[in-house]
Design an enzyme around this catalytic site. Structure first.
Site: not given
Ligand SMILES: [Zn+2]
Ligand SMILES: [Zn+2]
Length: 399
Positions: A69, A71, A74, A98, A137
Site C-alpha cells: 500500500c 502507506s 511512506h 495490511h 469505546c
C-alpha cells in the site's frame, strides 16, 4: 504451532522533531499518532520471529497474499531531514503489510467464524480488516469503528502480513468462500482476497460516506491510484452513466478504463472542469472523489465543475490523506446545494462482506495487480514505489 517465520520489518529511530509533545495515546520510544513528527531513518529488514500463538478470540493465519500500500511506501520513505513521510499511527519495529488474505491454521478459545457462528476449525480462507477497533469505546459503541479511540492498525503499530504467519482477532476476519464462484484457482482467490481491504476503503468513501449514486448519475474520480481505480469499478457496477477518471499517468489511466472508467481526463494537459462539463453535456457530476492527496490543486477544478454544471446536490468525498488546506467557496456549496464529506477507514456498515459479494458476482478486481513478487522482494519493491507510478498494485504471493 511451533517454529520460526520471516517478517518484513520496519525499524526507525525515535527522534521527535522540536516542539513535539507526547499525545494521550502515544508511548515514549514506541508508538505515536504523528509518525512523521517522530520517526527518523527508516530501514526495512527481513527478520526471523517465533510463530506467534493465538490467544482468546484470536486465530493464527498462514498468509497467502499481501499487497503493498502507499502507506507502506511512506512509512519507509525519509524526507530531507530523515523523517518518515507517513503522518499517522505508527509503532516500530513492526512487520509491515495490511492488505492480506490467508488460511486459518489454528484458533484460540472463543474465536468465532462469522460464516457458521461457530468456532473456527482451521482451513478457512479469509481476509482481514486492517483496523483493530476495540468495540468498547464510545465511537465503536455508537457504530463508528473507523473512528475507534483505542485503535491498533495491522502493519502500522502491530505486526502485519508481510510474514509467513500472523495472529489476528477473529472479529476482523471475513470468509473468502464466496469468491470460489468467481475464480477458479486458489491463487486467484487469495489475490482477490488481498484486494478486499483497499476496495473496502473505496466502498466506504463513495457508498457509505458519499451516499452512493442512482443509476444514470455521473461521477468523477480524481486520482488513479488503487483507491481511485477501485472507486471506478464500484461506481460502474452501481450503474453510473459516466465514470470519469482524472489521471495524468497513462498506465494508470488505462487500468482505470479496464476497471470501469468510461472517460479519462489528463488534468495536466486539459482544463479539468471544461472537460467534465463537455463529457457530461453541461450537467457535471453527482459525486466527486478526491483521491489524489493534492486537494489544494484538485479542488478548484471540482468547484468550477459544480458551479458551472447543472447537477444539484453534488457530493465531494475526501478520501486521500493530506495536511494541505482546501480552498472552498461556501457560496458554491449553498447555491449548488453541494456538500463535502470526509471518509476514513473501511470497517463496519457491512462493507467487507458487500465488497466480497460484489467480487463474487462479477466485479473482477485482479487486473489491479500489475506485479507479483516473493517475500524477499518486498523491501526493494517498497523502495521502488517511491518513484514508480506505472505499477498499480504490487502483491506478495506466498507458497
Ligand atoms: Zn493501505
Ligand atoms: Zn473503539
Amino acid at each position: 504451532m511451533e517454529g520460526k517465520m520471516r517478517g518484513v520489518t520496519l525499524i526507525a529511530d525515535w527522534e521527535p522533531r522540536e516542539g513535539f509533545k507526547l499525545g494521550p495515546k502515544d508511548i515514549e520510544g514506541k508508538q505515536t499518532y504523528l509518525g512523521s513528527q517522530v520517526w527518523r531513518n527508516p530501514r526495512i529488514e527481513i527478520r526471523e520471529y517465533d510463530i506467534p500463538k493465538p490467544g482468546p478470540g484470536e486465530v493464527l493465519v498462514k498468509v497467502k497474499a499481501c499487497g503493498i500500500c502507499g502507506s507502506d511506501v511512506h512509512m519507509a520513505q525519509p524526507d530531507e531531514e530523515g523523517y518518515i513521510y507517513y503522518p499517522g499511527l505508527t509503532g516500530f519495529p513492526a512487520i509491515l503489510g495490511h492488505e492480506l488474505s490467508g488460511v486459518v491454521v489454528e484458533a484460540g478459545p472463543g474465536a468465532i467464524d462469522k460464516v457458521t457462528n461457530k468456532p473456527f476449525k482451521g482451513g478457512e480462507m479469509v481476509c482481514t480488516e486492517e483496523m483493530v477497533w476495540c468495540g468498547a469505546c464510545q465511537p465503536c459503541a455508537d457504530g463508528f469503528p473507523n473512528h475507534c479511540e483505542r485503535l491498533d492498525e495491522i502493519g502500522f503499530n502491530i505486526n502485519g502480513g508481510f510474514a509467513d504467519y500472523i495472529v489476528l482477532p477473529a472479529k476482523l476476519l471475513w470468509s473468502l468462500e464466496p469468491l470460489k464462484k468467481m475464480y477458479k484457482t486458489e491463487e486467484e482467490i487469495f489475490l482477490a482476497g488481498s484486494l478486499v481491504e483497499p476496495f473496502s476503503v473505496a466502498y466506504t468513501a463513495v457508498i457509505q460516506r458519499g451516499g452512493g449514486i442512482k443509476p444514470g448519475d455521473n461521477v468523477v474520480i480524481c486520482g488513479g491510484g488503487p483507491i481511485g481505480i477501485a472507486a471506478c469499478a464500484i461506481l460502474k457496477r452501481q450503474g453510473a452513466a459516466r465514470v470519469i477518471l482524472s489521471e495524468p499517468q497513462p498506465e494508470r489511466a488505462q487500468l482505470g478504463k479496464l476497471m470501469g472508467a468510461d472517460y479519462i481526463i489528463d488534468p495536466t494537459k486539459e482544463d479539468f472542469a471544461e472537460r467534465v462539463l463537455e463529457i457530461t453535456e453541461g450537467m457535471g457530476a453527482k459525486l466527486y472523489l478526491e483521491a489524489t492527496g493534492l486537494p489544494s490543486v484538485v479542488y478548484p477544478g471540482i468547484e468550477k465543475a459544480i458551479w458551472e454544471g447543472r447537477t444539484l446536490d453534488s457530493t465531494v468525498v475526501v478520501v486521500a490523506r493530506a495536511a494541505a488546506k482546501m480552498p472552498v467557496t461556501g457560496e458554491v456549496l449553498q447555491v449548488r446545494r453541494a456538500q463535502i464529506v470526509g471518509s476514513q477507514g473501511h470497517s463496519g456498515d457491512g462493507t467487507f462482506p458487500r465488497v466480497i459479494q460484489s467480487i463474487a458476482s462479477g466485479m473482477d478486481v485482479l487486473p489491479m495487480i500489475t506485479k507479483k513478487i516473493k517475500l524477499e522482494e518486498v523491501p526493494e519493491n517498497i523502495v521502488m514505489l517511491r518513484t514508480d507510478r506505472k505499477e498499480c498494485k504490487i502483491t506478495c504471493v506466498m507458497d
